[in-house]
Design a protein around this motif. Structure first.
Motif, PDB file in Angstrom:
ATOM      1  N   VAL A  17       0.849  -1.206   0.000  1.00 27.30           N
ATOM      2  CA  VAL A  17       0.000   0.000   0.000  1.00 27.30           C
ATOM      3  C   VAL A  17       0.877   1.246   0.000  1.00 27.30           C
ATOM      4  CG1 VAL A  17      -1.593   1.377   1.391  1.00 27.30           C
ATOM      5  CG2 VAL A  17      -2.033  -1.055   1.049  1.00 27.30           C
ATOM      6  N   GLY A  18       1.933   1.237   0.839  1.00 27.56           N
ATOM      7  CA  GLY A  18       2.871   2.364   0.845  1.00 27.56           C
ATOM      8  C   GLY A  18       3.544   2.538  -0.497  1.00 27.56           C
ATOM      9  N   ALA A  19       3.921   1.411  -1.128  1.00 26.40           N
ATOM     10  CA  ALA A  19       4.568   1.481  -2.441  1.00 26.40           C
ATOM     11  C   ALA A  19       3.625   2.058  -3.484  1.00 26.40           C
ATOM     12  CB  ALA A  19       5.031   0.083  -2.861  1.00 26.40           C
ATOM     13  N   THR A  20       2.345   1.720  -3.400  1.00 22.85           N
ATOM     14  CA  THR A  20       1.354   2.247  -4.346  1.00 22.85           C
ATOM     15  C   THR A  20       1.210   3.756  -4.201  1.00 22.85           C
ATOM     16  OG1 THR A  20       0.117   0.162  -4.263  1.00 22.85           O
ATOM     17  CG2 THR A  20      -1.041   2.100  -5.103  1.00 22.85           C
ATOM     18  N   ILE A  21       1.058   4.212  -2.953  1.00 21.43           N
ATOM     19  CA  ILE A  21       0.901   5.652  -2.714  1.00 21.43           C
ATOM     20  C   ILE A  21       2.172   6.397  -3.105  1.00 21.43           C
ATOM     21  CG2 ILE A  21       0.503   7.406  -0.946  1.00 21.43           C
ATOM     22  CD1 ILE A  21      -1.129   5.307   0.578  1.00 21.43           C
ATOM     23  N   GLY A  22       3.321   5.819  -2.771  1.00 16.74           N
ATOM     24  CA  GLY A  22       4.586   6.457  -3.129  1.00 16.74           C
ATOM     25  C   GLY A  22       4.774   6.545  -4.629  1.00 16.74           C
ATOM     26  N   GLY A  23       4.388   5.479  -5.337  1.00 18.54           N
ATOM     27  CA  GLY A  23       4.498   5.516  -6.794  1.00 18.54           C
ATOM     28  C   GLY A  23       3.605   6.570  -7.410  1.00 18.54           C
ATOM     29  N   LEU A  24       2.382   6.692  -6.870  1.00 23.40           N
ATOM     30  CA  LEU A  24       1.451   7.698  -7.391  1.00 23.40           C
ATOM     31  C   LEU A  24       1.945   9.113  -7.101  1.00 23.40           C
ATOM     32  CD1 LEU A  24      -1.938   6.033  -6.390  1.00 23.40           C
ATOM     33  CD2 LEU A  24      -1.010   6.275  -8.707  1.00 23.40           C
ATOM     34  N   ALA A  25       2.602   9.284  -5.952  1.00 25.36           N
ATOM     35  CA  ALA A  25       3.066  10.616  -5.568  1.00 25.36           C
ATOM     36  C   ALA A  25       4.522  10.868  -5.957  1.00 25.36           C
ATOM     37  CB  ALA A  25       2.913  10.798  -4.052  1.00 25.36           C
ATOM     38  N   GLY A  26       5.089   9.938  -6.716  1.00 27.43           N
ATOM     39  CA  GLY A  26       6.511  10.014  -7.042  1.00 27.43           C
ATOM     40  C   GLY A  26       6.928  11.288  -7.758  1.00 27.43           C
ATOM     41  N   THR A  27       6.040  11.842  -8.551  1.00 25.89           N
ATOM     42  CA  THR A  27       6.403  13.059  -9.268  1.00 25.89           C
ATOM     43  C   THR A  27       6.352  14.293  -8.368  1.00 25.89           C
ATOM     44  OG1 THR A  27       4.093  13.310  -9.969  1.00 25.89           O
ATOM     45  CG2 THR A  27       5.584  12.143 -11.460  1.00 25.89           C
ATOM     46  N   VAL A  28       5.695  14.163  -7.207  1.00 24.65           N
ATOM     47  CA  VAL A  28       5.586  15.296  -6.279  1.00 24.65           C
ATOM     48  C   VAL A  28       6.618  15.202  -5.168  1.00 24.65           C
ATOM     49  CG1 VAL A  28       4.048  16.516  -4.692  1.00 24.65           C
ATOM     50  CG2 VAL A  28       3.139  15.456  -6.778  1.00 24.65           C
ATOM     51  N   ILE A  29       6.747  13.985  -4.567  1.00 21.81           N
ATOM     52  CA  ILE A  29       7.715  13.760  -3.486  1.00 21.81           C
ATOM     53  C   ILE A  29       8.679  12.699  -3.984  1.00 21.81           C
ATOM     54  CG2 ILE A  29       8.026  13.144  -1.063  1.00 21.81           C
ATOM     55  CD1 ILE A  29       5.097  13.765  -0.610  1.00 21.81           C
ATOM     56  N   ASP A  30       9.761  13.123  -4.601  1.00 18.98           N
ATOM     57  CA  ASP A  30      10.688  12.154  -5.170  1.00 18.98           C
ATOM     58  C   ASP A  30      11.905  11.917  -4.282  1.00 18.98           C
ATOM     59  OD1 ASP A  30      12.037  14.493  -7.644  1.00 18.98           O
ATOM     60  OD2 ASP A  30      11.889  14.574  -5.457  1.00 18.98           O
ATOM     61  N   ASP A  31      11.960  12.558  -3.104  1.00 20.59           N
ATOM     62  CA  ASP A  31      13.085  12.352  -2.184  1.00 20.59           C
ATOM     63  C   ASP A  31      12.573  12.372  -0.750  1.00 20.59           C
ATOM     64  OD1 ASP A  31      15.511  12.069  -0.996  1.00 20.59           O
ATOM     65  OD2 ASP A  31      16.232  14.093  -1.422  1.00 20.59           O
ATOM     66  N   THR A  32      12.013  11.240  -0.296  1.00 16.87           N
ATOM     67  CA  THR A  32      11.500  11.185   1.074  1.00 16.87           C
ATOM     68  C   THR A  32      12.621  11.262   2.101  1.00 16.87           C
ATOM     69  OG1 THR A  32      11.547   8.772   0.979  1.00 16.87           O
ATOM     70  CG2 THR A  32       9.475   9.840   0.413  1.00 16.87           C
ATOM     71  N   ASP A  33      13.853  10.907   1.717  1.00 18.99           N
ATOM     72  CA  ASP A  33      14.968  11.002   2.657  1.00 18.99           C
ATOM     73  C   ASP A  33      15.191  12.428   3.131  1.00 18.99           C
ATOM     74  OD1 ASP A  33      15.268   8.345   2.329  1.00 18.99           O
ATOM     75  OD2 ASP A  33      17.121   8.435   1.146  1.00 18.99           O
ATOM     76  N   ALA A  34      14.820  13.399   2.314  1.00 17.09           N
ATOM     77  CA  ALA A  34      15.005  14.799   2.697  1.00 17.09           C
ATOM     78  C   ALA A  34      14.166  15.171   3.908  1.00 17.09           C
ATOM     79  CB  ALA A  34      14.645  15.708   1.514  1.00 17.09           C
ATOM     80  N   PHE A  35      13.100  14.412   4.162  1.00 13.44           N
ATOM     81  CA  PHE A  35      12.235  14.656   5.313  1.00 13.44           C
ATOM     82  C   PHE A  35      12.646  13.822   6.528  1.00 13.44           C
ATOM     83  CE2 PHE A  35       9.780  15.646   1.554  1.00 13.44           C
ATOM     84  CZ  PHE A  35       9.194  16.857   1.873  1.00 13.44           C
ATOM     85  N   GLY A  36      13.659  12.991   6.361  1.00 15.14           N
ATOM     86  CA  GLY A  36      14.103  12.157   7.470  1.00 15.14           C
ATOM     87  C   GLY A  36      13.175  11.002   7.781  1.00 15.14           C
ATOM     88  N   LEU A  37      12.261  10.655   6.869  1.00 17.86           N
ATOM     89  CA  LEU A  37      11.317   9.576   7.123  1.00 17.86           C
ATOM     90  C   LEU A  37      12.004   8.224   7.220  1.00 17.86           C
ATOM     91  CD1 LEU A  37       8.439  10.639   4.694  1.00 17.86           C
ATOM     92  CD2 LEU A  37       8.626  11.079   7.144  1.00 17.86           C
ATOM     93  N   ASP A  38      13.159   8.075   6.573  1.00 20.51           N
ATOM     94  CA  ASP A  38      13.861   6.797   6.599  1.00 20.51           C
ATOM     95  C   ASP A  38      14.403   6.465   7.987  1.00 20.51           C
ATOM     96  OD1 ASP A  38      15.454   9.084   6.087  1.00 20.51           O
ATOM     97  OD2 ASP A  38      17.156   7.816   5.577  1.00 20.51           O
ATOM     98  N   ALA A  39      14.536   7.491   8.849  1.00 16.13           N
ATOM     99  CA  ALA A  39      15.061   7.254  10.197  1.00 16.13           C
ATOM    100  C   ALA A  39      14.028   6.624  11.122  1.00 16.13           C
ATOM    101  CB  ALA A  39      15.554   8.571  10.795  1.00 16.13           C
ATOM    102  N   MET A  40      12.738   6.718  10.773  1.00 17.77           N
ATOM    103  CA  MET A  40      11.692   6.171  11.638  1.00 17.77           C
ATOM    104  C   MET A  40      11.823   4.668  11.808  1.00 17.77           C
ATOM    105  SD  MET A  40       7.570   6.083  11.012  1.00 17.77           S
ATOM    106  CE  MET A  40       7.396   7.854  10.899  1.00 17.77           C
ATOM    107  N   PHE A  41      12.123   3.984  10.724  1.00 13.93           N
ATOM    108  CA  PHE A  41      12.137   2.526  10.728  1.00 13.93           C
ATOM    109  C   PHE A  41      13.213   1.958  11.653  1.00 13.93           C
ATOM    110  CE2 PHE A  41      12.854  -1.497   8.219  1.00 13.93           C
ATOM    111  CZ  PHE A  41      11.720  -2.105   8.702  1.00 13.93           C
ATOM    112  N   PRO A  42      14.499   2.303  11.473  1.00  7.43           N
ATOM    113  CA  PRO A  42      15.516   1.758  12.377  1.00  7.43           C
ATOM    114  C   PRO A  42      15.338   2.223  13.819  1.00  7.43           C
ATOM    115  CG  PRO A  42      16.478   3.405  10.913  1.00  7.43           C
ATOM    116  CD  PRO A  42      15.105   3.120  10.406  1.00  7.43           C
ATOM    117  N   ALA A  43      14.792   3.423  14.019  1.00  7.12           N
ATOM    118  CA  ALA A  43      14.590   3.912  15.378  1.00  7.12           C
ATOM    119  C   ALA A  43      13.578   3.049  16.134  1.00  7.12           C
ATOM    120  CB  ALA A  43      14.118   5.367  15.349  1.00  7.12           C
TER     121      ALA A  43
END
Length: 226
Positions: free
Chosen positions: A142-168
């Protein structure tokens, strides 16, 4: 199977929900990266359902996007997922029996194993494993679907630090076990040191696999004469 859900308490359900939410957020990045790299939207979604392993999927997408061959991408993904062999040896009692065992094996990943090992008895371990696994197999595509649809708008989620949530969140889950067991602490520290040292030299996902060598400290200590 229905009896498993009665074993879950509110605190455990909350922790599982947080991890599944984090997986969904990482799925946004995965879907956006895949579509931005030229893959059709259905590809990361189907791959997410069939593989359910973020690190190998990111690696596969990255290798293909960089011009690598599909064979090399598949072999790299399989190599990263070799860590599932010790996972299966660590949680054989939670996978179910008969046809359920095949589904249970498909749901095996870092998060489900962490939840299972963190429980004090087999019933809770089984319930946590299946609840987390089923949650991830929904949230990830589901996340991959939403991300793919929004890919042209948010193409760098790392800039928001969202990738840090998972390992934390994963770190927060294993801290109680590390505090209570010095052998696990030593193994975790050794594995972390190996992984960090290997990051500049190995492709993404492989340093985590190398970190499993930290378990050798625990095995050596168990066999050493008291």
């Amino acid at each position: 199977m229905s009896s498993l859900w009665r074993t879950l308490d509110r605190a455990l359900l909350r922790d599982i929900a947080l991890v599944c939410l984090a997986v969904g957020v990482i799925g946004l990045s995965y879907g956006a990266i895949a579509v931005a790299s030229g893959f059709p939207l259905w590809f990361p979604v189907v791959l997410g359902l069939l593989v359910v392993a973020a690190s190998s999927e990111f690696l596969f997408i990255g290798i293909i996007a960089a011009g690598g061959s599909p064979v090399a991408a598949v072999l790299a993904g399989l190599l990263v997922n070799v860590r599932h062999l010790p996972f299966g040896l660590a949680v054989p009692d939670v996978l179910g029996r008969g046809a359920w065992r095949f589904l249970g094996t498909h749901l095996m990943n870092d998060e489900t194993v962490v939840f299972a090992l963190a429980q004090k008895d087999t019933a809770r371990a089984r319930a946590a494993y299946w609840a987390c696994g089923l949650g991830i197999v929904v949230c990830w595509p589901v996340g991959a679907t939403i991300g793919g649809l929004a890919g042209t708008v948010i193409d760098d989620t790392d800039a928001f630090g969202l990738d840090a949530m998972f390992p934390a969140i994963l770190l927060a889950l294993i801290l109680p076990a590390l505090r209570a067991d010095s052998d696990k602490r030593r193994a975790a520290l050794a594995g972390s040191a190996l992984a960090l040292a290997a990051v500049p030299f190995l492709p993404a996902g492989l340093p985590v696999l190398l970190a499993l060598a930290g378990l050798s400290l625990t095995l050596v200590r168990e066999k050493a004469p008291r």
